[in-house]
Scaffold this motif. Structure first.
Motif, mmCIF file in Angstrom:
data_model
loop_
_atom_site.group_PDB
_atom_site.id
_atom_site.type_symbol
_atom_site.label_atom_id
_atom_site.label_comp_id
_atom_site.label_asym_id
_atom_site.label_seq_id
_atom_site.Cartn_x
_atom_site.Cartn_y
_atom_site.Cartn_z
ATOM 1 N N PHE A 55 0.848 -1.299 0.066
ATOM 2 C CA PHE A 55 0.003 -0.030 -0.053
ATOM 3 C C PHE A 55 0.899 1.253 0.107
ATOM 4 O O PHE A 55 0.731 2.185 -0.797
ATOM 5 N N LEU A 56 1.963 1.265 1.009
ATOM 6 C CA LEU A 56 2.755 2.551 0.933
ATOM 7 C C LEU A 56 3.567 2.708 0.005
ATOM 8 O O LEU A 56 3.744 3.796 -0.597
ATOM 9 N N GLY A 57 3.936 1.632 -0.637
ATOM 10 C CA GLY A 57 4.825 1.582 -1.888
ATOM 11 C C GLY A 57 4.206 2.255 -2.887
ATOM 12 O O GLY A 57 4.668 2.930 -3.953
ATOM 13 N N GLY A 58 2.759 1.682 -3.000
ATOM 14 C CA GLY A 58 2.044 2.448 -4.427
ATOM 15 C C GLY A 58 1.223 3.995 -3.916
ATOM 16 O O GLY A 58 1.187 4.569 -4.800
ATOM 17 N N PHE A 59 1.236 4.103 -2.695
ATOM 18 C CA PHE A 59 0.835 5.412 -2.418
ATOM 19 C C PHE A 59 1.952 6.394 -2.399
ATOM 20 O O PHE A 59 1.479 7.776 -2.915
ATOM 21 N N SER A 60 3.025 6.345 -2.045
ATOM 22 C CA SER A 60 3.915 7.325 -1.891
ATOM 23 C C SER A 60 4.728 7.464 -3.176
ATOM 24 O O SER A 60 4.747 6.427 -3.972
ATOM 25 N N THR A 61 5.296 8.280 -3.551
ATOM 26 C CA THR A 61 6.053 8.670 -4.909
ATOM 27 C C THR A 61 7.318 9.738 -4.578
ATOM 28 O O THR A 61 7.085 10.995 -4.831
ATOM 29 N N PHE A 62 8.431 9.009 -4.728
ATOM 30 C CA PHE A 62 9.474 9.819 -4.770
ATOM 31 C C PHE A 62 9.945 10.181 -6.393
ATOM 32 O O PHE A 62 10.220 11.480 -6.455
#
Length: 127
Positions: A75-82
């Motif tokens: 979830f957080l890998g898809g949610f956040s975006t560097f």
């Protein structure tokens, strides 16, 4: 079991990406200052805060490895975006907004770390 975990991380990653899309659209509707990319900044800070909560929960034994993996990597890998943050910073640089690009870069590196620490602290207080 490994294939199931892989598929679940994909599903949770997709849910995170859709959530980011919704947050991004929502923030852009009311944030009229197009110079500072607030939507991406907010998403990354929120993701860091949630990662801090998940890390503390895992460290305290309240969250198991699989749940943490689905939430953080999925979830957080898809949610956040560097990568989007870097793209927005480069757009500011191309637009000769050097001061704003520097501020955005600095804030995007420092504030999420502070949010992660805050998330860890909140989760630790609940423990």
């Amino acid at each position: 079991m490994m294939l199931t975990s892989f598929l679940m991380v994909c599903v949770f990653g997709g849910l995170g990406a859709v959530t980011r899309f919704i947050v991004n659209i929502s923030v852009r509707r009311w944030w009229t200052n197009r110079l500072f990319p607030l939507a991406t900044f907010m998403v990354n800070c929120l993701a860091a805060f949630c990662a801090g909560i998940a890390a503390a929960g895992y460290a305290n034994g309240e969250v198991d490895y699989d749940t943490r993996t689905l939430f953080v990597a999925g979830f957080l890998g898809g949610f956040s975006t560097f990568s989007t943050m870097i793209n927005e910073m480069m757009a500011l640089l191309r637009g000769k907004q050097f001061g704003m690009a520097g501020l955005y870069c600095l804030l995007s590196m420092v504030v999420p770390v502070l949010c992660m620490v805050a998330g860890w602290g909140v989760a630790s207080l609940a423990h």
